[in-house]
Design a protein around this motif. Sequence first.
Motif, PDB file in Angstrom:
ATOM      1  N   ARG A   7      29.348  24.961  38.466  1.00 23.80           N
ATOM      2  CA  ARG A   7      29.681  25.441  39.806  1.00 23.80           C
ATOM      3  C   ARG A   7      30.673  26.595  39.703  1.00 23.80           C
ATOM      4  NH1 ARG A   7      31.970  20.979  42.229  1.00 23.80           N
ATOM      5  NH2 ARG A   7      29.888  20.137  42.409  1.00 23.80           N
ATOM      6  N   GLY A   8      31.703  26.442  38.859  1.00 20.84           N
ATOM      7  CA  GLY A   8      32.687  27.499  38.687  1.00 20.84           C
ATOM      8  C   GLY A   8      32.076  28.756  38.109  1.00 20.84           C
ATOM      9  N   ILE A   9      31.199  28.587  37.163  1.00 16.82           N
ATOM     10  CA  ILE A   9      30.541  29.735  36.549  1.00 16.82           C
ATOM     11  C   ILE A   9      29.714  30.475  37.589  1.00 16.82           C
ATOM     12  CG2 ILE A   9      28.790  30.446  34.893  1.00 16.82           C
ATOM     13  CD1 ILE A   9      29.666  27.923  33.267  1.00 16.82           C
ATOM     14  N   SER A  10      28.892  29.760  38.313  1.00 13.61           N
ATOM     15  CA  SER A  10      28.017  30.423  39.266  1.00 13.61           C
ATOM     16  C   SER A  10      28.825  31.136  40.349  1.00 13.61           C
ATOM     17  CB  SER A  10      27.018  29.444  39.883  1.00 13.61           C
ATOM     18  OG  SER A  10      27.678  28.441  40.611  1.00 13.61           O
ATOM     19  N   VAL A  11      29.923  30.568  40.749  1.00 13.06           N
ATOM     20  CA  VAL A  11      30.770  31.187  41.771  1.00 13.06           C
ATOM     21  C   VAL A  11      31.373  32.487  41.237  1.00 13.06           C
ATOM     22  CG1 VAL A  11      32.913  30.917  43.087  1.00 13.06           C
ATOM     23  CG2 VAL A  11      31.284  29.046  42.993  1.00 13.06           C
ATOM     24  N   LEU A  12      31.922  32.452  40.045  1.00 13.00           N
ATOM     25  CA  LEU A  12      32.559  33.645  39.479  1.00 13.00           C
ATOM     26  C   LEU A  12      31.525  34.725  39.147  1.00 13.00           C
ATOM     27  CD1 LEU A  12      35.283  34.841  38.706  1.00 13.00           C
ATOM     28  CD2 LEU A  12      34.947  33.900  36.410  1.00 13.00           C
ATOM     29  N   THR A  13      30.427  34.325  38.558  1.00 13.35           N
ATOM     30  CA  THR A  13      29.378  35.284  38.226  1.00 13.35           C
ATOM     31  C   THR A  13      28.799  35.903  39.492  1.00 13.35           C
ATOM     32  OG1 THR A  13      28.849  34.013  36.249  1.00 13.35           O
ATOM     33  CG2 THR A  13      27.215  35.611  36.977  1.00 13.35           C
ATOM     34  N   ASN A  14      28.562  35.072  40.485  1.00 15.40           N
ATOM     35  CA  ASN A  14      28.037  35.570  41.749  1.00 15.40           C
ATOM     36  C   ASN A  14      29.012  36.566  42.373  1.00 15.40           C
ATOM     37  OD1 ASN A  14      26.064  35.516  43.973  1.00 15.40           O
ATOM     38  ND2 ASN A  14      27.770  34.643  45.114  1.00 15.40           N
ATOM     39  N   TYR A  15      30.287  36.245  42.398  1.00 11.86           N
ATOM     40  CA  TYR A  15      31.300  37.156  42.943  1.00 11.86           C
ATOM     41  C   TYR A  15      31.227  38.504  42.215  1.00 11.86           C
ATOM     42  CZ  TYR A  15      35.741  39.456  43.744  1.00 11.86           C
ATOM     43  OH  TYR A  15      36.698  40.391  44.046  1.00 11.86           O
ATOM     44  N   ARG A  16      31.183  38.452  40.890  1.00 14.35           N
ATOM     45  CA  ARG A  16      31.168  39.692  40.103  1.00 14.35           C
ATOM     46  C   ARG A  16      29.932  40.529  40.423  1.00 14.35           C
ATOM     47  NH1 ARG A  16      29.128  41.180  35.308  1.00 14.35           N
ATOM     48  NH2 ARG A  16      28.475  39.099  34.645  1.00 14.35           N
ATOM     49  N   HIS A  17      28.803  39.871  40.533  1.00 11.55           N
ATOM     50  CA  HIS A  17      27.564  40.607  40.834  1.00 11.55           C
ATOM     51  C   HIS A  17      27.587  41.192  42.243  1.00 11.55           C
ATOM     52  CE1 HIS A  17      24.932  38.607  37.504  1.00 11.55           C
ATOM     53  NE2 HIS A  17      26.044  39.130  37.044  1.00 11.55           N
ATOM     54  N   VAL A  18      28.024  40.414  43.214  1.00 12.90           N
ATOM     55  CA  VAL A  18      28.088  40.891  44.602  1.00 12.90           C
ATOM     56  C   VAL A  18      29.034  42.095  44.718  1.00 12.90           C
ATOM     57  CG1 VAL A  18      28.907  40.284  46.926  1.00 12.90           C
ATOM     58  CG2 VAL A  18      27.413  38.714  45.680  1.00 12.90           C
ATOM     59  N   GLN A  19      30.133  42.044  43.972  1.00 18.59           N
ATOM     60  CA  GLN A  19      31.110  43.137  44.020  1.00 18.59           C
ATOM     61  C   GLN A  19      30.693  44.323  43.159  1.00 18.59           C
ATOM     62  OE1 GLN A  19      33.775  43.194  46.099  1.00 18.59           O
ATOM     63  NE2 GLN A  19      32.958  41.246  46.851  1.00 18.59           N
ATOM     64  N   GLY A  20      29.640  44.153  42.379  1.00 15.76           N
ATOM     65  CA  GLY A  20      29.177  45.230  41.512  1.00 15.76           C
ATOM     66  C   GLY A  20      30.113  45.510  40.351  1.00 15.76           C
ATOM     67  N   LEU A  21      30.761  44.474  39.859  1.00 16.10           N
ATOM     68  CA  LEU A  21      31.737  44.625  38.778  1.00 16.10           C
ATOM     69  C   LEU A  21      31.116  44.269  37.435  1.00 16.10           C
ATOM     70  CD1 LEU A  21      34.812  42.847  40.418  1.00 16.10           C
ATOM     71  CD2 LEU A  21      34.412  45.310  40.247  1.00 16.10           C
ATOM     72  N   THR A  22      31.576  44.943  36.410  1.00 19.94           N
ATOM     73  CA  THR A  22      31.245  44.545  35.043  1.00 19.94           C
ATOM     74  C   THR A  22      32.236  43.471  34.613  1.00 19.94           C
ATOM     75  OG1 THR A  22      32.736  46.155  34.034  1.00 19.94           O
ATOM     76  CG2 THR A  22      30.472  46.903  34.510  1.00 19.94           C
ATOM     77  N   GLN A  23      31.954  42.842  33.501  1.00 21.50           N
ATOM     78  CA  GLN A  23      32.914  41.865  32.972  1.00 21.50           C
ATOM     79  C   GLN A  23      34.218  42.550  32.600  1.00 21.50           C
ATOM     80  OE1 GLN A  23      30.629  39.914  29.879  1.00 21.50           O
ATOM     81  NE2 GLN A  23      30.042  38.259  31.274  1.00 21.50           N
ATOM     82  N   ASP A  24      34.146  43.774  32.123  1.00 18.99           N
ATOM     83  CA  ASP A  24      35.363  44.540  31.818  1.00 18.99           C
ATOM     84  C   ASP A  24      36.204  44.747  33.070  1.00 18.99           C
ATOM     85  OD1 ASP A  24      35.158  45.072  29.015  1.00 18.99           O
ATOM     86  OD2 ASP A  24      33.646  46.600  29.432  1.00 18.99           O
ATOM     87  N   GLN A  25      35.561  45.158  34.153  1.00 17.92           N
ATOM     88  CA  GLN A  25      36.286  45.417  35.403  1.00 17.92           C
ATOM     89  C   GLN A  25      36.895  44.139  35.974  1.00 17.92           C
ATOM     90  OE1 GLN A  25      32.884  47.282  37.251  1.00 17.92           O
ATOM     91  NE2 GLN A  25      33.869  49.303  37.193  1.00 17.92           N
ATOM     92  N   LEU A  26      36.136  43.051  35.945  1.00 16.27           N
ATOM     93  CA  LEU A  26      36.678  41.782  36.440  1.00 16.27           C
ATOM     94  C   LEU A  26      37.829  41.324  35.556  1.00 16.27           C
ATOM     95  CD1 LEU A  26      36.596  39.479  38.472  1.00 16.27           C
ATOM     96  CD2 LEU A  26      34.869  38.366  37.023  1.00 16.27           C
ATOM     97  N   GLY A  27      37.685  41.517  34.257  1.00 21.97           N
ATOM     98  CA  GLY A  27      38.767  41.170  33.338  1.00 21.97           C
ATOM     99  C   GLY A  27      40.041  41.938  33.647  1.00 21.97           C
ATOM    100  N   GLU A  28      39.906  43.219  33.933  1.00 18.44           N
ATOM    101  CA  GLU A  28      41.080  44.022  34.298  1.00 18.44           C
ATOM    102  C   GLU A  28      41.726  43.493  35.572  1.00 18.44           C
ATOM    103  OE1 GLU A  28      40.479  48.272  34.411  1.00 18.44           O
ATOM    104  OE2 GLU A  28      39.297  48.202  32.552  1.00 18.44           O
ATOM    105  N   LEU A  29      40.904  43.177  36.556  1.00 17.03           N
ATOM    106  CA  LEU A  29      41.410  42.649  37.825  1.00 17.03           C
ATOM    107  C   LEU A  29      42.185  41.348  37.616  1.00 17.03           C
ATOM    108  CD1 LEU A  29      41.413  42.739  40.994  1.00 17.03           C
ATOM    109  CD2 LEU A  29      39.295  41.417  40.874  1.00 17.03           C
ATOM    110  N   LEU A  30      41.678  40.522  36.718  1.00 18.86           N
ATOM    111  CA  LEU A  30      42.279  39.198  36.502  1.00 18.86           C
ATOM    112  C   LEU A  30      43.270  39.163  35.342  1.00 18.86           C
ATOM    113  CD1 LEU A  30      39.076  37.028  36.993  1.00 18.86           C
ATOM    114  CD2 LEU A  30      40.914  37.467  38.650  1.00 18.86           C
ATOM    115  N   GLU A  31      43.455  40.307  34.669  1.00 17.04           N
ATOM    116  CA  GLU A  31      44.355  40.413  33.522  1.00 17.04           C
ATOM    117  C   GLU A  31      43.938  39.490  32.379  1.00 17.04           C
ATOM    118  OE1 GLU A  31      48.512  40.232  34.658  1.00 17.04           O
ATOM    119  OE2 GLU A  31      48.055  41.191  36.568  1.00 17.04           O
TER     120      GLU A  31
END
Length: 72
Positions: A7-31
């Motif tokens: 559930r946590g994975i799908s929520v985070l992955t879905n958020y990243r895809h909806v926002q159009g973020l790469t894993q690098d960009q999400l990583g930067e956002l979350l430090e």
Amino acid sequence: MANNLSRGISVLTNYRHVQGLTQDQLGELLEITASYVSLIECGKRQPGHKLARRIEERCGIPKSRLRPDLWS
């Protein structure tokens, strides 16, 4: 536990895809590193208390949706 983790994975992955973020960009956002984002998304790691709170603050995903085993 697998259901909670998935559930946590799908929520985070879905958020990243909806926002159009790469894993690098999400990583930067979350430090965190893009590698750690990947580990969370593929179910090899779960966000701890501090990271779950940061995800809630910065992404608007309730920590209870990421880790219902910790916050229900």
